[in-house]
Design a protein around this motif. Structure first.
Motif, PDB file in Angstrom:
ATOM      1  N   LEU A  21       0.825  -1.210   0.000  1.00  0.00           N
ATOM      2  CA  LEU A  21       0.000   0.000   0.000  1.00  0.00           C
ATOM      3  C   LEU A  21       0.857   1.257   0.000  1.00  0.00           C
ATOM      4  O   LEU A  21       0.633   2.175  -0.796  1.00  0.00           O
ATOM      5  N   GLU A  22       1.853   1.300   0.870  1.00  0.00           N
ATOM      6  CA  GLU A  22       2.710   2.494   0.997  1.00  0.00           C
ATOM      7  C   GLU A  22       3.557   2.721  -0.252  1.00  0.00           C
ATOM      8  O   GLU A  22       3.622   3.836  -0.782  1.00  0.00           O
ATOM      9  N   ALA A  23       4.209   1.683  -0.729  1.00  0.00           N
ATOM     10  CA  ALA A  23       5.115   1.832  -1.880  1.00  0.00           C
ATOM     11  C   ALA A  23       4.350   2.175  -3.156  1.00  0.00           C
ATOM     12  O   ALA A  23       4.812   2.995  -3.959  1.00  0.00           O
ATOM     13  N   THR A  24       3.184   1.580  -3.339  1.00  0.00           N
ATOM     14  CA  THR A  24       2.391   1.879  -4.526  1.00  0.00           C
ATOM     15  C   THR A  24       1.878   3.316  -4.487  1.00  0.00           C
ATOM     16  O   THR A  24       1.928   4.032  -5.492  1.00  0.00           O
ATOM     17  N   ALA A  25       1.404   3.753  -3.328  1.00  0.00           N
ATOM     18  CA  ALA A  25       0.938   5.143  -3.181  1.00  0.00           C
ATOM     19  C   ALA A  25       2.070   6.117  -3.466  1.00  0.00           C
ATOM     20  O   ALA A  25       1.887   7.122  -4.162  1.00  0.00           O
ATOM     21  N   GLU A  26       3.264   5.811  -2.947  1.00  0.00           N
ATOM     22  CA  GLU A  26       4.425   6.673  -3.194  1.00  0.00           C
ATOM     23  C   GLU A  26       4.747   6.729  -4.689  1.00  0.00           C
ATOM     24  O   GLU A  26       5.020   7.804  -5.236  1.00  0.00           O
ATOM     25  N   LEU A  27       4.703   5.592  -5.357  1.00  0.00           N
ATOM     26  CA  LEU A  27       4.998   5.537  -6.792  1.00  0.00           C
ATOM     27  C   LEU A  27       3.985   6.360  -7.592  1.00  0.00           C
ATOM     28  O   LEU A  27       4.370   7.151  -8.457  1.00  0.00           O
ATOM     29  N   VAL A  28       2.716   6.190  -7.296  1.00  0.00           N
ATOM     30  CA  VAL A  28       1.675   6.961  -7.989  1.00  0.00           C
ATOM     31  C   VAL A  28       1.888   8.454  -7.764  1.00  0.00           C
ATOM     32  O   VAL A  28       1.859   9.245  -8.720  1.00  0.00           O
ATOM     33  N   ARG A  29       2.098   8.859  -6.519  1.00  0.00           N
ATOM     34  CA  ARG A  29       2.327  10.284  -6.201  1.00  0.00           C
ATOM     35  C   ARG A  29       3.502  10.850  -6.978  1.00  0.00           C
ATOM     36  O   ARG A  29       3.434  11.932  -7.557  1.00  0.00           O
ATOM     37  N   GLU A  30       4.618  10.124  -6.983  1.00  0.00           N
ATOM     38  CA  GLU A  30       5.833  10.606  -7.648  1.00  0.00           C
ATOM     39  C   GLU A  30       5.655  10.710  -9.162  1.00  0.00           C
ATOM     40  O   GLU A  30       6.136  11.660  -9.776  1.00  0.00           O
ATOM     41  N   VAL A  31       4.979   9.753  -9.769  1.00  0.00           N
ATOM     42  CA  VAL A  31       4.735   9.817 -11.215  1.00  0.00           C
ATOM     43  C   VAL A  31       3.923  11.062 -11.538  1.00  0.00           C
ATOM     44  O   VAL A  31       4.243  11.803 -12.476  1.00  0.00           O
ATOM     45  N   LEU A  32       2.871  11.308 -10.765  1.00  0.00           N
ATOM     46  CA  LEU A  32       2.041  12.485 -11.006  1.00  0.00           C
ATOM     47  C   LEU A  32       2.817  13.776 -10.764  1.00  0.00           C
ATOM     48  O   LEU A  32       2.823  14.677 -11.610  1.00  0.00           O
ATOM     49  N   GLU A  33       3.495  13.869  -9.616  1.00  0.00           N
ATOM     50  CA  GLU A  33       4.219  15.094  -9.269  1.00  0.00           C
ATOM     51  C   GLU A  33       5.331  15.417 -10.259  1.00  0.00           C
ATOM     52  O   GLU A  33       5.441  16.549 -10.733  1.00  0.00           O
ATOM     53  N   ARG A  34       6.158  14.444 -10.574  1.00  0.00           N
ATOM     54  CA  ARG A  34       7.312  14.694 -11.444  1.00  0.00           C
ATOM     55  C   ARG A  34       6.916  15.073 -12.865  1.00  0.00           C
ATOM     56  O   ARG A  34       7.687  15.671 -13.592  1.00  0.00           O
TER      57      ARG A  34
END
Length: 120
Positions: A21-34
């Motif tokens: 849950l944590e790693a996937t949320a982080e990945l989604v956030r970073e893809v969107l932000e970057r």
């Protein structure tokens, strides 16, 4: 507006639901932000996990991370001998004005070793 594909991956330390849950949320956030995107820019997202990740669906994790109305799909990567373990990958299809060369693919945690050709 063009349709672009964005790749990403992350690695978890252990196959535990909270880590997925944590790693996937982080990945989604970073893809969107970057890439300067919002969930509204997403057309669909395919998430895969190596065969040793079975504690939770990565698509469920992305849904819990805020992708409430985006079509999501989880799948299992092929089991290649010697492949990096405990990896969650993402392929997002987006609508964006970014030229292909400006799209930022995101590799986090241990998965950064999968794409040493990309600048961080």
């Amino acid at each position: 507006m063009a349709v672009r594909a964005i790749r990403g991956a992350t690695q978890i330390e252990a196959d535990e639901r909270d880590q997925v849950l944590e790693a996937t949320a982080e990945l989604v956030r970073e893809v969107l932000e970057r890439n300067g995107l919002t969930a509204e820019d997403l057309i669909s997202v395919v998430l895969t996990a190596t065969p040793d990740v079975v504690s939770e669906f990565p698509a469920y994790a992305a849904r819990m991370a805020g992708l409430a109305d985006v079509p999501l799909l989880s799948a299992t990567e092929i089991d290649v001998p010697g492949a990096m373990p405990r990896v969650i990958r993402l392929l997002a299809h987006v609508e964006t004005d970014l030229p292909r060369a400006s799209v930022k693919h995101v590799y986090l945690r241990g998965a950064a070793g999968l794409r040493t050709d990309l600048s961080r």
